[in-house]
Design a protein around this motif. Structure first.
Motif, PDB file in Angstrom:
ATOM      1  N   ALA A 156       0.768  -1.141   0.101  1.00 42.20           N
ATOM      2  CA  ALA A 156       0.046   0.014  -0.105  1.00 42.20           C
ATOM      3  C   ALA A 156       0.950   1.316  -0.008  1.00 42.20           C
ATOM      4  O   ALA A 156       0.617   2.321  -0.746  1.00 42.20           O
ATOM      5  CB  ALA A 156      -1.038   0.137   1.105  1.00 42.20           C
ATOM      6  N   GLN A 157       1.852   1.468   0.860  1.00 38.58           N
ATOM      7  CA  GLN A 157       2.847   2.544   0.896  1.00 38.58           C
ATOM      8  C   GLN A 157       3.368   2.863  -0.386  1.00 38.58           C
ATOM      9  O   GLN A 157       3.650   3.753  -0.851  1.00 38.58           O
ATOM     10  CB  GLN A 157       3.884   2.395   2.074  1.00 38.58           C
ATOM     11  CG  GLN A 157       4.608   3.465   2.122  1.00 38.58           C
ATOM     12  CD  GLN A 157       3.753   4.684   2.689  1.00 38.58           C
ATOM     13  OE1 GLN A 157       2.994   4.194   3.641  1.00 38.58           O
ATOM     14  NE2 GLN A 157       3.984   5.874   2.234  1.00 38.58           N
ATOM     15  N   GLU A 158       3.938   1.606  -1.231  1.00 41.46           N
ATOM     16  CA  GLU A 158       4.414   1.608  -2.471  1.00 41.46           C
ATOM     17  C   GLU A 158       3.503   2.510  -3.398  1.00 41.46           C
ATOM     18  O   GLU A 158       3.789   3.332  -4.364  1.00 41.46           O
ATOM     19  CB  GLU A 158       4.752   0.441  -3.248  1.00 41.46           C
ATOM     20  CG  GLU A 158       6.026  -0.263  -2.358  1.00 41.46           C
ATOM     21  CD  GLU A 158       7.282   0.591  -2.550  1.00 41.46           C
ATOM     22  OE1 GLU A 158       7.543   0.957  -3.913  1.00 41.46           O
ATOM     23  OE2 GLU A 158       8.181   0.859  -1.906  1.00 41.46           O
ATOM     24  N   LEU A 159       2.243   1.836  -3.310  1.00 42.35           N
ATOM     25  CA  LEU A 159       1.110   2.752  -4.001  1.00 42.35           C
ATOM     26  C   LEU A 159       1.089   4.382  -3.850  1.00 42.35           C
ATOM     27  O   LEU A 159       0.724   5.265  -4.754  1.00 42.35           O
ATOM     28  CB  LEU A 159      -0.211   2.073  -4.018  1.00 42.35           C
ATOM     29  CG  LEU A 159      -0.317   0.836  -4.386  1.00 42.35           C
ATOM     30  CD1 LEU A 159      -1.638   0.408  -4.340  1.00 42.35           C
ATOM     31  CD2 LEU A 159      -0.333   0.807  -6.146  1.00 42.35           C
ATOM     32  N   MET A 160       1.384   4.688  -2.588  1.00 42.14           N
ATOM     33  CA  MET A 160       1.259   6.079  -2.054  1.00 42.14           C
ATOM     34  C   MET A 160       2.357   6.591  -2.932  1.00 42.14           C
ATOM     35  O   MET A 160       2.412   7.955  -3.095  1.00 42.14           O
ATOM     36  CB  MET A 160       1.279   6.209  -0.647  1.00 42.14           C
ATOM     37  CG  MET A 160       0.153   5.675  -0.149  1.00 42.14           C
ATOM     38  SD  MET A 160      -1.444   6.197  -0.851  1.00 42.14           S
ATOM     39  CE  MET A 160      -1.193   8.139  -0.643  1.00 42.14           C
ATOM     40  N   TYR A 161       3.774   6.016  -2.756  1.00 44.09           N
ATOM     41  CA  TYR A 161       4.761   6.564  -3.518  1.00 44.09           C
ATOM     42  C   TYR A 161       4.457   7.086  -4.828  1.00 44.09           C
ATOM     43  O   TYR A 161       4.678   8.077  -5.434  1.00 44.09           O
ATOM     44  CB  TYR A 161       6.092   5.883  -3.291  1.00 44.09           C
ATOM     45  CG  TYR A 161       6.626   5.638  -2.017  1.00 44.09           C
ATOM     46  CD1 TYR A 161       6.644   6.753  -1.206  1.00 44.09           C
ATOM     47  CD2 TYR A 161       7.084   4.598  -1.516  1.00 44.09           C
ATOM     48  CE1 TYR A 161       7.188   6.633   0.138  1.00 44.09           C
ATOM     49  CE2 TYR A 161       7.633   4.137  -0.429  1.00 44.09           C
ATOM     50  CZ  TYR A 161       7.661   5.279   0.545  1.00 44.09           C
ATOM     51  OH  TYR A 161       8.323   4.905   1.919  1.00 44.09           O
ATOM     52  N   ASP A 162       3.779   5.999  -5.592  1.00 41.64           N
ATOM     53  CA  ASP A 162       3.329   6.244  -6.934  1.00 41.64           C
ATOM     54  C   ASP A 162       2.483   7.400  -7.077  1.00 41.64           C
ATOM     55  O   ASP A 162       2.425   8.221  -7.953  1.00 41.64           O
ATOM     56  CB  ASP A 162       2.610   5.019  -7.554  1.00 41.64           C
ATOM     57  CG  ASP A 162       3.657   3.870  -7.792  1.00 41.64           C
ATOM     58  OD1 ASP A 162       4.729   4.203  -7.694  1.00 41.64           O
ATOM     59  OD2 ASP A 162       3.269   2.543  -7.640  1.00 41.64           O
ATOM     60  N   SER A 163       1.487   7.399  -6.166  1.00 43.15           N
ATOM     61  CA  SER A 163       0.522   8.456  -5.929  1.00 43.15           C
ATOM     62  C   SER A 163       1.022  10.076  -5.984  1.00 43.15           C
ATOM     63  O   SER A 163       0.867  10.832  -6.790  1.00 43.15           O
ATOM     64  CB  SER A 163      -0.420   8.464  -5.098  1.00 43.15           C
ATOM     65  OG  SER A 163      -1.320   9.433  -4.906  1.00 43.15           O
ATOM     66  N   TRP A 164       2.108  10.035  -5.221  1.00 41.67           N
ATOM     67  CA  TRP A 164       2.907  11.296  -5.008  1.00 41.67           C
ATOM     68  C   TRP A 164       3.585  11.685  -6.321  1.00 41.67           C
ATOM     69  O   TRP A 164       3.841  12.885  -6.341  1.00 41.67           O
ATOM     70  CB  TRP A 164       3.779  11.393  -3.996  1.00 41.67           C
ATOM     71  CG  TRP A 164       2.912  11.281  -2.617  1.00 41.67           C
ATOM     72  CD1 TRP A 164       1.769  11.695  -2.204  1.00 41.67           C
ATOM     73  CD2 TRP A 164       3.435  10.641  -1.250  1.00 41.67           C
ATOM     74  NE1 TRP A 164       1.588  11.514  -0.901  1.00 41.67           N
ATOM     75  CE2 TRP A 164       2.624  10.687  -0.276  1.00 41.67           C
ATOM     76  CE3 TRP A 164       4.580   9.859  -0.927  1.00 41.67           C
ATOM     77  CZ2 TRP A 164       2.522  10.142   0.813  1.00 41.67           C
ATOM     78  CZ3 TRP A 164       4.577   9.301   0.251  1.00 41.67           C
ATOM     79  CH2 TRP A 164       3.677   9.311   1.137  1.00 41.67           C
ATOM     80  N   GLU A 165       3.889  10.800  -7.216  1.00 44.53           N
ATOM     81  CA  GLU A 165       4.588  10.944  -8.311  1.00 44.53           C
ATOM     82  C   GLU A 165       3.944  11.221  -9.626  1.00 44.53           C
ATOM     83  O   GLU A 165       4.171  11.674 -10.455  1.00 44.53           O
ATOM     84  CB  GLU A 165       5.383   9.785  -8.714  1.00 44.53           C
ATOM     85  CG  GLU A 165       6.813   9.682  -7.565  1.00 44.53           C
ATOM     86  CD  GLU A 165       7.681   8.634  -7.919  1.00 44.53           C
ATOM     87  OE1 GLU A 165       7.367   7.723  -8.771  1.00 44.53           O
ATOM     88  OE2 GLU A 165       8.811   8.628  -7.286  1.00 44.53           O
ATOM     89  N   THR A 166       2.398  11.232  -9.281  1.00 47.67           N
ATOM     90  CA  THR A 166       1.290  11.444 -10.365  1.00 47.67           C
ATOM     91  C   THR A 166       0.743  12.883 -10.173  1.00 47.67           C
ATOM     92  O   THR A 166       0.395  13.245  -9.320  1.00 47.67           O
ATOM     93  CB  THR A 166       0.246  10.399  -9.996  1.00 47.67           C
ATOM     94  OG1 THR A 166       0.729   9.116 -10.038  1.00 47.67           O
ATOM     95  CG2 THR A 166      -0.589  10.416 -11.226  1.00 47.67           C
ATOM     96  N   PRO A 167       1.015  13.273 -11.337  1.00 47.94           N
ATOM     97  CA  PRO A 167       0.316  14.704 -11.386  1.00 47.94           C
ATOM     98  C   PRO A 167      -1.226  15.061 -11.524  1.00 47.94           C
ATOM     99  O   PRO A 167      -1.906  15.875 -11.175  1.00 47.94           O
ATOM    100  CB  PRO A 167       0.941  15.365 -12.715  1.00 47.94           C
ATOM    101  CG  PRO A 167       1.392  14.151 -13.845  1.00 47.94           C
ATOM    102  CD  PRO A 167       1.589  13.155 -12.727  1.00 47.94           C
ATOM    103  N   ASP A 168      -1.745  13.798 -12.047  1.00 50.67           N
ATOM    104  CA  ASP A 168      -3.202  13.908 -12.009  1.00 50.67           C
ATOM    105  C   ASP A 168      -3.804  13.464 -10.905  1.00 50.67           C
ATOM    106  O   ASP A 168      -3.773  12.554 -10.277  1.00 50.67           O
ATOM    107  CB  ASP A 168      -3.452  12.663 -13.333  1.00 50.67           C
ATOM    108  CG  ASP A 168      -5.005  12.292 -13.446  1.00 50.67           C
ATOM    109  OD1 ASP A 168      -5.859  13.249 -12.848  1.00 50.67           O
ATOM    110  OD2 ASP A 168      -5.307  11.754 -14.435  1.00 50.67           O
TER     111      ASP A 168
END
Length: 288
Positions: free
Chosen positions: A41-53
Motif C-alpha cells: 500500500a505504501q508503494e502505491l502512495m509513492y506512486d501517487s505522489w509522483e502522479t500529476p493527475d
C-alpha cells in the motif's frame, strides 16, 4: 507536486518531497516485501505522489486502503484532496492517525519515542497527526490541537516537521506565555522569525519597555527587518502565505505577519513599541 519561485518568478515543478522516502528506504536496505500488505500500500502512495493527475492520485490512495486500511498516508491524501469540509478532513486525518498507531504498534511508541521521524515507518503517522492538529486548530479546538503538537515534539524533539513554529503561535494566541517561554528556551538556537519576534513580544509583555525587551526587539528586527511594516499595516499583506520562504526576506515576513498579527494586536502598545525601533533606524539613515 511542489513549486518553487525562482528570482525571475518562473515556476518550477518539484517532486513531492515524500517520494524521497522510497529512495531512503532502498538505500537503507529496506527492500519492499511482496508479502507485506502495508508495504504494498505504501508503494502505491509513492506512486501517487509522483502522479500529476489528481484523479489518479485519489484512485491510487483508495487502492492502497483496499490493500491495507493501516496505510496512514492514504488517509492523509484523502484528507488533503477529497475532503469537502474541515470536519471531513478531521475524520480522514483521525483515521490516518489510528491507522498509523495500528501499523506502528504500542511497543514502538514506548521504545522509540524521542526519535520518531528518523524511523521511516513513523512518518505517515506523524503526517496524519500534524494534519489533524492543524484542522482542530481551524475549528477552534485549541487545547486539542496544542496537545497534539506537544505530543509530536515529545515523539520527535529534533522536529523535522517544524511543529515548534506552529506551536509557538498557538501558545501566544491562547496567552499561554509560560509555556511559550519554555518552548523558546528549549529551542533557543532557532533562527527563524517566529523565535526572535516571539521572544521580543514575550519580553515586552513581561517587562514592558525596558533594556532587556529593547535588546530582544533590536535582535528581532536585525533578523528580519521587513516584519514590522507588515505587522503595523504600513505594508499591505497578501491574502495567502508563500509556499516557500527565505529566512530574513519578505516571504518570511509575510508568512509571519499573516500568522501572528492578531497576537501582536491583542497586546496593547506592542506594535507601536516595535515600530519605535524601525522609526529610529529610519531617522538615523536619513541623517547619514
Amino acid at each position: 507536486m511542489g513549486k518553487f519561485n525562482t528570482d525571475d518568478d518562473n515556476i518550477i515543478d518539484l517532486p513531492d518531497p515524500r517520494t524521497r522516502e522510497r529512495i531512503l528506504g532502498q538505500l537503507s536496505g529496506a527492500a519492499p516485501d511482496a508479502d507485506d500488505a502495508l508495504q504494498q500500500a505504501q508503494e502505491l502512495m509513492y506512486d501517487s505522489w509522483e502522479t500529476p493527475d489528481p484523479v489518479e492520485r485519489i484512485e491510487l490512495a483508495e487502492q492502497a486502503l483496499e490493500i491495507s486500511p493501516d496505510c496512514a498516508d492514504a488517509w492523509v491524501l484523502l484528507a488533503e484532496e477529497t475532503a469537502e469540509s474541515l470536519e471531513q478532513a478531521i475524520e480522514f486525518y483521525q483515521k490516518g492517525l489510528e491507522a498509523g498507531e495500528r501499523a506502528l504498534g504500542a511497543e514502538m511508541f514506548a521504545e522509540d519515542a524521542g526519535r520518531f521521524w528518523g524511523i521511516l515507518q513513523t512518518r505517515p503517522y506523524m503526517r496524519a497527526r500534524e494534519g489533524l492538529a492543524n484542522c482542530l486548530w481551524e475549528v477552534k479546538k485549541y487545547d486539542d490541537a496544542i496537545n497534539h503538537y506537544k505530543a509530536m515534539l515529545e515523539l520527535n524533539p529534533v522536529d523535522n516537521q517544524g511543529i515548534r513554529h506552529i506551536l509557538i503561535t498557538c501558545l501566544m494566541s491562547t496567552r499561554q506565555y509560560a509555556a511559550a517561554w519554555e518552548l523558546i528556551n528549549k529551542y533557543e538556537e532557532d533562527f527563524m522569525a517566529e523565535w526572535a519576534y516571539s521572544r521580543a513580544l514575550l519580553s515586552f509583555i513581561e517587562n514592558g519597555d525596558n533594556p532587556e525587551s529593547r535588546q530582544h526587539r533590536a535582535r528581532a528586527i536585525t533578523q528580519n527587518k521587513h516584519i514590522p511594516a507588515y505587522l503595523s499595516g504600513r505594508r499591505k499583506l497578501p491574502s495567502i502565505p508563500y509556499e516557500y520562504i527565505q529566512v530574513g526576506d519578505k516571504t518570511e515576513a509575510v508568512n509571519f505577519a499573516l500568522e501572528n498579527r492578531e497576537v501582536w494586536r491583542a497586546i496593547p502598545g506592542a506594535i507601536s513599541w516595535l515600530m519605535k525601533e524601525t522609526d529610529k533606524k529610519r531617522r538615523n539613515r536619513k541623517r547619514s
